[in-house]
Design an enzyme around this catalytic site. Structure first.
Site, PDB file in Angstrom:
ATOM      1  N   HIS A   1       0.837  -1.198   0.000  1.00 44.71           N
ATOM      2  CA  HIS A   1       0.000   0.000   0.000  1.00 44.71           C
ATOM      3  C   HIS A   1       0.872   1.247   0.000  1.00 44.71           C
ATOM      4  CE1 HIS A   1      -4.045  -1.550   0.382  1.00 44.71           C
ATOM      5  NE2 HIS A   1      -3.685  -2.364   1.362  1.00 44.71           N
TER       6      HIS A   1
ATOM      7  N   CYS B   1       0.402   1.815  -5.495  1.00 43.93           N
ATOM      8  CA  CYS B   1      -0.617   2.603  -6.188  1.00 43.93           C
ATOM      9  C   CYS B   1      -0.162   4.041  -6.438  1.00 43.93           C
ATOM     10  CB  CYS B   1      -1.907   2.627  -5.364  1.00 43.93           C
ATOM     11  SG  CYS B   1      -2.739   1.037  -5.250  1.00 43.93           S
TER      12      CYS B   1
END
Length: 241
Positions: A140, A209
């Site tokens: 993440h 991301c």
């Protein structure tokens, strides 16, 4: 009219409060839970390693190829392939000095949402740690501990160090961060597309991301295995201040 204005004001106040509470949850509470979960995964590994309950690879030699860029990246002294990783379970710890010498995260098998809440995730089907092919890991950027918050700071030559309890593996970044779309799965191929590598080797791919609070794109970093050494020899040079 006053009643309508009062009702709208109270509604706005309620919505605003809910938004603030949601932001607090996303920014802080998920981070606290994730940090605790990651610490627990590392504790589990340390306990397993101390008891010798994790399959141990043969002792690695310190010689390794230092080739980068257009190919190379092989490390003839790497340990033999470990046994299959257990889905959802930790098997290594990653260190990235660029992110600070206190940064360390567990690496678990799989990249499902529940797995990534507890640490970094190894793409199933990609190479195992230190072996020929492309050892690929996701994490993440934000939320759940923000493990790859500083991902854009990675530069060519930076070290990415991992250990499986028996061996230290030092990879060196060759290219990135490279921006692409989630459907570009060729970035984790054995010889990853657009990485600059032209032949099989022992590679590492990191993905996260982009943008920071979105997921419309991905940032990619590629590295090659630079060296290995047994844990008995002490920490590798990249982890020494």
């Amino acid at each position: 009219m006053r009643v309508v204005v009062r009702a709208i004001s109270e509604l706005c106040l309620t919505v605003g409060t809910l938004i603030v509470l949601f932001v607090v949850y996303v920014l802080f509470w998920t981070g606290i839970k994730a940090d605790s979960a990651m610490d627990h995964q590392i504790d589990v590994l340390q306990e397993q390693w101390s008891k010798g309950t994790v399959p141990r690879s043969p002792e690695a030699r310190t010689d390794a190829s230092k080739g980068a860029g257009g190919g190379g990246g092989t490390a003839p002294g790497s340990p033999k392939a470990p046994g299959p990783y257990e889905y959802g379970a930790p098997f290594a710890v990653m260190y990235i000095p660029r992110f600070g010498f206190t940064w360390n995260k567990p690496v678990l098998e799989g990249t499902a949402t529940q797995v990534l809440k507890k640490g970094l995730g190894h793409y199933r089907g990609t190479a195992r740690l230190g072996q020929e092919g492309n050892f690929s890991v996701a994490g993440h950027r934000r939320t759940y501990g923000d493990p790859f918050k500083d991902f854009p700071q990675l530069r060519r030559g930076d070290a990415v160090v991992l250990t499986d309890g028996t061996t230290w593996f030092t990879y060196r970044v060759d290219k990135g961060p490279y921006k692409t779309v989630p459907s570009d799965v060729e970035v984790i191929d054995p010889v990853p597309r657009k990485s600059g590598y032209t032949r099989p080797g022992r590679y590492l791919t990191l993905t996260t991301c982009d943008p920071e609070w979105g997921h419309s794109h991905r940032l990619i970093v590629w590295a090659h295995l630079d060296s290995t050494q047994p844990v008995e020899a002490g920490k590798p040079g990249a982890l020494r201040r």
